[in-house]
Write an enzyme that holds these catalytic residues in place. Structure first.
Site, short mmCIF file in Angstrom:
data_model
loop_
_atom_site.label_atom_id
_atom_site.label_comp_id
_atom_site.label_asym_id
_atom_site.label_seq_id
_atom_site.Cartn_x
_atom_site.Cartn_y
_atom_site.Cartn_z
N SER A 132 15.77 59.68 -75.93
CA SER A 132 16.92 59.99 -76.79
C SER A 132 17.18 61.49 -76.81
O SER A 132 18.32 61.94 -76.80
CB SER A 132 16.65 59.49 -78.21
OG SER A 132 16.44 58.10 -78.21
N GLU B 93 21.42 53.85 -72.18
CA GLU B 93 22.54 54.79 -72.33
C GLU B 93 22.75 55.20 -73.79
O GLU B 93 23.88 55.30 -74.28
CB GLU B 93 23.81 54.23 -71.71
CG GLU B 93 23.61 54.02 -70.22
CD GLU B 93 24.87 54.01 -69.41
OE1 GLU B 93 25.84 54.65 -69.82
OE2 GLU B 93 24.87 53.33 -68.38
C1 FAD Z 1 16.26 48.64 -68.22
C2 FAD Z 1 16.50 50.11 -68.44
C3 FAD Z 1 17.35 50.80 -67.59
C4 FAD Z 1 17.54 52.20 -67.75
N1 FAD Z 1 18.30 52.88 -66.84
C5 FAD Z 1 18.32 54.24 -66.89
C6 FAD Z 1 18.92 55.00 -65.84
O1 FAD Z 1 19.47 54.46 -64.88
N2 FAD Z 1 18.86 56.38 -65.92
C7 FAD Z 1 18.27 57.02 -66.95
O2 FAD Z 1 18.26 58.25 -66.94
N3 FAD Z 1 17.70 56.33 -67.97
C8 FAD Z 1 17.71 54.95 -67.96
N4 FAD Z 1 17.09 54.24 -68.98
C9 FAD Z 1 16.50 54.96 -70.08
C10 FAD Z 1 17.21 54.72 -71.42
O3 FAD Z 1 18.44 55.40 -71.43
C11 FAD Z 1 16.24 55.19 -72.51
O4 FAD Z 1 15.19 54.23 -72.57
C12 FAD Z 1 16.92 55.30 -73.87
O5 FAD Z 1 17.82 56.37 -73.88
C13 FAD Z 1 15.90 55.51 -75.01
O6 FAD Z 1 14.94 56.48 -74.69
P1 FAD Z 1 13.38 56.14 -74.90
O7 FAD Z 1 13.13 54.86 -74.21
O8 FAD Z 1 12.59 57.32 -74.47
O9 FAD Z 1 13.22 55.91 -76.45
P2 FAD Z 1 12.97 57.03 -77.58
O10 FAD Z 1 13.96 58.12 -77.44
O11 FAD Z 1 11.54 57.39 -77.60
O12 FAD Z 1 13.32 56.22 -78.89
C14 FAD Z 1 12.39 55.35 -79.55
C15 FAD Z 1 13.03 54.90 -80.86
O13 FAD Z 1 13.29 56.05 -81.70
C16 FAD Z 1 14.65 56.09 -82.09
N5 FAD Z 1 15.11 57.46 -82.19
C17 FAD Z 1 14.93 58.50 -81.32
N6 FAD Z 1 15.54 59.61 -81.75
C18 FAD Z 1 16.15 59.28 -82.91
C19 FAD Z 1 16.96 60.00 -83.86
N7 FAD Z 1 17.30 61.27 -83.65
N8 FAD Z 1 17.41 59.33 -84.95
C20 FAD Z 1 17.10 58.03 -85.14
N9 FAD Z 1 16.34 57.29 -84.29
C21 FAD Z 1 15.88 57.92 -83.20
C22 FAD Z 1 15.38 55.35 -80.95
O14 FAD Z 1 16.64 54.90 -81.36
C23 FAD Z 1 14.40 54.23 -80.64
O15 FAD Z 1 14.57 53.19 -81.56
C24 FAD Z 1 16.91 52.86 -68.83
C25 FAD Z 1 16.08 52.13 -69.70
C26 FAD Z 1 15.85 50.79 -69.50
C27 FAD Z 1 14.88 50.08 -70.42
#
Ligand code: FAD
Length: 380
Positions: free
Chosen positions: A132, A364
């Site tokens: 995020s 996304e």
């Molecule tokens: C199947 C799949 C395909 C993907 N494809 C791509 C791709 O092609 N390219 C790419 O770059 N990425 C890709 N992603 C990555 C995806 O965009 C990220 O998983 C997503 O943005 C969340 O990041 P994270 O998994 O690190 O979760 P984290 O950021 O660690 O979040 C964990 C939890 O904390 C919450 N959180 C975090 N910050 C805050 C805040 N400020 N306020 C409130 N809540 C918060 C989140 O909402 C979530 O519930 C993909 C992911 C998956 C699972």
């Protein structure tokens, strides 16, 4: 707003819908069970000329608008979330930035094969430690003579194991914050040091590869920098504005597919001597599913039309993505319920839609992040 789709859009919807019924539906569960990327489906989509729907025909695309692209993404999602996800990552994340920010030479070399469907593209922003908070990345690119040397790890990158090009975000000026991030075009085949280290097993969408990448001193020439040095974060925001419309469209497709499966089943399944659709509880559920799907589609098309008119789209695309992804998960869950015990088996599609829909609330930008974006746009 005109709610009718233009004739051209209805025609392409029919073409893709027919293709999905004939070629994709019969293998949609099998490719999930086998965790198999269906390359043949993407070859056929290239033959239908839809791998570059919103890309100019000057570089091999169809020259359609975002609304047309949303219609195609919805149709794919209606049958296979995996094919839909790989398709939208290829189009809005991997191809569109090349069109928006690339030089004529880069477009000829890197955009054309994507738009013509010669191979798929990927887009690498996320890292193991930054999701995020994506700008807090560790991947770096340092200048060495007339080359850039990229080092880092990228996480959850859609299509990377199948891609002919991947757009990689890296820090080029560590002290410059958002203005210190740049985008590079990486060739997974030719560039030494690029390695897919993991293809994840997931709760759904297993026919769409989700990869961890290692970039170990990957050397790329200067002409692989996309746009200006330091413009990578600004490009990311613009890319995600469009990308969220894609996820909204894909989510609408998942909801539509789940709704259709549930409606068909409810009309055939009899209990207590009558079709279950005659029970108020089931009919109300189906109406609720229809309502949510329609709402998701309206918000998606509104965002797409705003994008096509060149209007600010950050709020509209975040709203569409937030709403449609929730709708997809809720409608798919209701579809499982309508099918009862059969809905819980892999012989029926609703469980697949349910598992696939969950990703739409994460990828996304999570729903929590969409709330932040919308709140900021509303001045809250
Ligand atoms: C199947 C799949 C395909 C993907 N494809 C791509 C791709 O092609 N390219 C790419 O770059 N990425 C890709 N992603 C990555 C995806 O965009 C990220 O998983 C997503 O943005 C969340 O990041 P994270 O998994 O690190 O979760 P984290 O950021 O660690 O979040 C964990 C939890 O904390 C919450 N959180 C975090 N910050 C805050 C805040 N400020 N306020 C409130 N809540 C918060 C989140 O909402 C979530 O519930 C993909 C992911 C998956 C699972």
């Amino acid at each position: 707003m005109n709610f009718e789709l233009p004739e051209e859009h209805r025609m392409i919807r029919k073409t893709v819908r027919d293709f999905c019924a004939d070629e994709l539906e019969p293998i949609a569960q099998e490719i999930e069970d086998e965790h198999r990327f269906p390359a043949e489906i993407f070859d056929q989509l290239a033959d239908l000329d839809v791998m570059g729907v919103p890309i100019t025909d000057e570089y091999g695309g169809l020259g359609g608008d975002t609304l047309m692209y949303a219609v195609v993404a919805e149709e794919l999602g209606r049958v296979s979330g995996s094919v839909g996800l790989s398709y939208v990552a290829h189009t809005s994340l991997a191809s569109k930035p090349l069109e928006l920010f690339g030089t004529a030479e880069q477009k000829e070399r890197w955009l054309r094969p994507l738009a013509e469907g010669e191979y798929l593209g990927g887009w690498a922003l996320t890292e193991p430690g930054s999701g995020s908070d994506a700008s807090d990345m560790n991947t770096t690119a340092e200048k060495d003579g007339d080359e850039w040397v990229i080092d880092g790890t990228k996480q959850f990158i859609t299509n990377a194991s199948e891609a002919g090009s991947v757009l990689v975000k890296a820090v080029t000026d560590p002290g410059a914050g958002y203005d210190g991030i740049s985008t590079f075009i990486v060739d997974p085949e030719a560039d030494d040091g690029f390695e897919v280290t993991t293809v994840w097993d997931k709760m759904g969408l297993n026919a769409s590869p989700t990869c961890e990448l290692s970039l170990d001193s990957v050397r790329v020439p200067e002409n692989r920098l996309l746009g200006e040095e330091g413009a990578g974060w600004d490009q990311t925001k613009k890319t995600l504005d469009g990308g969220r419309i894609s996820i909204a469209a894909l989510s609408t497709g998942l909801a539509q597919g789940a709704y259709e499966h549930a409606t068909e089943y409810a009309g055939q399944r009899e209990q207590f001597g009558q079709p279950i659709s005659d029970f108020d509880a089931i009919r109300d559920k189906l109406v609720d599913m229809y309502r949510k799907t329609e709402r998701a589609r309206l918000l998606t098309h509104k965002a797409a039309r705003r994008y096509d008119e060149g209007q600010p789209v950050t709020k509209a695309s975040a709203l569409a993505k937030l709403d449609a992804s929730e709708a997809a998960r809720e409608v798919a869950e209701q579809a499982v319920q309508v099918l009862g015990g059969y809905g819980y088996t892999t012989d029926f599609a609703p469980q697949r839609f349910y598992r696939d829909a969950k990703l739409m609330e994460i990828g996304e930008g999570t729903s929590e992040i969409q709330h932040l974006v919308i709140g900021r746009e509303l001045g809250l």
